[in-house]
Design an enzyme around this catalytic site. Structure first.
Site, short mmCIF file in Angstrom:
data_model
loop_
_atom_site.label_atom_id
_atom_site.label_comp_id
_atom_site.label_asym_id
_atom_site.label_seq_id
_atom_site.Cartn_x
_atom_site.Cartn_y
_atom_site.Cartn_z
N GLY A 124 0.85 -1.19 0.00
CA GLY A 124 0.00 0.00 0.00
C GLY A 124 0.88 1.24 0.00
O GLY A 124 2.05 1.19 -0.39
N ARG A 125 0.31 2.33 0.51
CA ARG A 125 1.06 3.61 0.46
C ARG A 125 2.35 3.54 1.26
O ARG A 125 3.39 4.03 0.83
CB ARG A 125 0.16 4.73 1.00
N ILE A 126 2.29 2.93 2.46
CA ILE A 126 3.50 2.88 3.30
C ILE A 126 4.53 1.94 2.67
O ILE A 126 5.73 2.26 2.62
CB ILE A 126 3.14 2.47 4.75
N ARG A 145 -1.77 -8.54 -2.25
CA ARG A 145 -2.97 -9.21 -2.75
C ARG A 145 -3.13 -8.96 -4.25
O ARG A 145 -3.45 -9.81 -5.03
CB ARG A 145 -4.22 -8.67 -2.04
N ILE A 157 6.20 -3.52 11.04
CA ILE A 157 5.62 -2.22 11.45
C ILE A 157 4.12 -2.22 11.14
O ILE A 157 3.50 -1.15 11.14
CB ILE A 157 6.30 -1.00 10.77
N ARG A 199 1.02 -4.79 12.14
CA ARG A 199 0.16 -5.03 13.30
C ARG A 199 0.63 -6.29 14.00
O ARG A 199 1.09 -7.23 13.35
CB ARG A 199 -1.30 -5.27 12.88
N GLU A 234 -0.16 -6.55 22.39
CA GLU A 234 0.52 -5.38 22.95
C GLU A 234 -0.43 -4.56 23.82
O GLU A 234 -1.63 -4.55 23.57
CB GLU A 234 1.11 -4.51 21.82
N HIS A 271 5.37 0.56 19.37
CA HIS A 271 4.36 1.04 18.42
C HIS A 271 4.47 2.56 18.19
O HIS A 271 3.52 3.30 18.46
CB HIS A 271 2.95 0.66 18.91
N ILE A 272 5.63 2.96 17.67
CA ILE A 272 5.89 4.40 17.50
C ILE A 272 6.15 4.80 16.04
O ILE A 272 6.65 5.89 15.79
CB ILE A 272 7.10 4.85 18.36
#
Ligand code: 8YV
Length: 327
Positions: A156-158, A179, A238, A240, A269, A287-288
């Site tokens: 995706g975008r990231i 996908r 990074i 989930r 978490e 989670h930063i």
């Protein structure tokens, strides 16, 4: 006329609260307690809108306790804390916070990749512990980033932001699995080649996970997948918690089945699998990935814009279930 009631479920920038309070009667949580589900439902039960983060689970039971609710705005791009079908069935709009965090999160993916490959935190702990008494030719030797094969699962975008950094900044050979395949123009901009998941696992030197969490991506990386990776490979998550089987990863790291891992997200978490806390070859962060000051502010403002946009003007910015707007 009284203002519509909105719950802001976690602490947030005062400037964001100030904007919300111009339009709404807000109940806040600046003490930043993580409320149990029943308390969240109780506090939301007389509200028309809610501002949430990934910690707040919005499911059928919570929604049934909140008959007046019209919108829940998540200050996160990921929305696996929402049961979107249950929200749609009750006419509740769901919104997330995409785009504003893409580049910051891609920066962090790269930071974690580099820290993992070059053993930055492990060597710092060694130095701080006073163990550095002499230089040695192989001390903290890691793997190269430049010129290596960068694998990306979830494009995706990231994912595309990470691919561009790798290809253009570090001369990496970028491969990806997703996908669906990107259109040729996007593939060219990322200098990325589409491969099967099997080839991705087998040939990546650095494998970065950036796919959304769902039932189908649960444990996308488990013991069987780790066994296919190179013993010199690094794994970066990074995305989930739950996409990686953390127990299996702890075993693979301990046995040096893969070289190292960099993890920003964890199953269950803020608890972290104890096996990960005792192996040296893992970089762990809480989670930063989106945590730059301007980006967190932009995420907060986008969630606020969605609440104002929908409840005041009828036009949310980033709806996840826009079909309910037509009803
Ligand atoms: C958030 C994230 O900071 O946007 C996401 O999906 O994981 C993070 O950027 C976090 O989830 C808080 O809501």
């Amino acid at each position: 006329m009284s203002k519509p009631k909105v719950l802001v479920a976690r602490a947030i920038f005062p400037s964001v609260l100030e904007r919300l309070s111009q339009h709404f009667d807000i109940e806040t949580n600046q003490a930043d307690e993580v409320w149990p589900k029943e308390e969240l439902a109780r506090r939301m039960s007389d509200k028309v809108g809610a501002f949430t983060t990934s910690s707040e689970r919005i499911d059928a039971a919570v929604l049934d306790a909140c008959p007046q609710l019209k919108i829940v705005a998540n200050m996160a791009v990921g929305y696996n804390n929402f049961d979107v079908d249950a929200m749609s069935a009750r006419g509740v709009l769901a919104t997330n916070a995409p785009d504003v965090l893409t580049e910051t999160t891609a920066d962090f993916g790269f930071a974690l990749l580099m820290a993992t490959a070059r053993r930055v935190t492990e060597s710092e702990h060694y130095l701080r512990a006073g163990k550095w008494t002499k230089w040695n030719y192989e001390m903290f030797s890691g793997s190269d980033v430049h010129g290596a094969t960068l694998g990306i699962l979830g494009m995706g975008r990231i994912g595309q932001g990470i691919a561009k950094r790798g290809a253009h900044g570090f001369g990496m050979n970028v491969i990806y699995h997703n996908r669906s395949r990107l259109e040729p123009g996007l593939e060219a901009a990322c200098k990325a080649r589409y491969v099967s998941k099997e080839e991705l696992l087998r040939t990546s030197d650095h494998l970065v996970l950036v796919l959304p969490y769902s039932a189908s991506s649960h444990h996308a990386i488990g013991a069987a997948e780790l066994a296919q990776m190179k013993p010199t490979a690094n794994l970066i998550n990074i995305a989930r918690g739950g996409i990686v089987d953390d127990a299996a990863l702890a075993v693979a790291l301990r046995n040096r089945q893969i070289a190292a891992a960099g993890l920003d997200v964890f199953e269950g978490e803020p608890a972290v699998h104890p096996g990960l806390l005792t192996v040296p070859n893992v970089v762990l962060t809480p989670h930063i990935a989106s945590a730059s000051v301007p980006t967190r502010l932009a995420m907060g403002n986008l969630a606020a814009d969605n609440l104002i946009g929908y409840l005041v003007n009828g036009k949310p910015l980033t709806p996840l279930n826009p079909e309910i707007l037509k009803k």
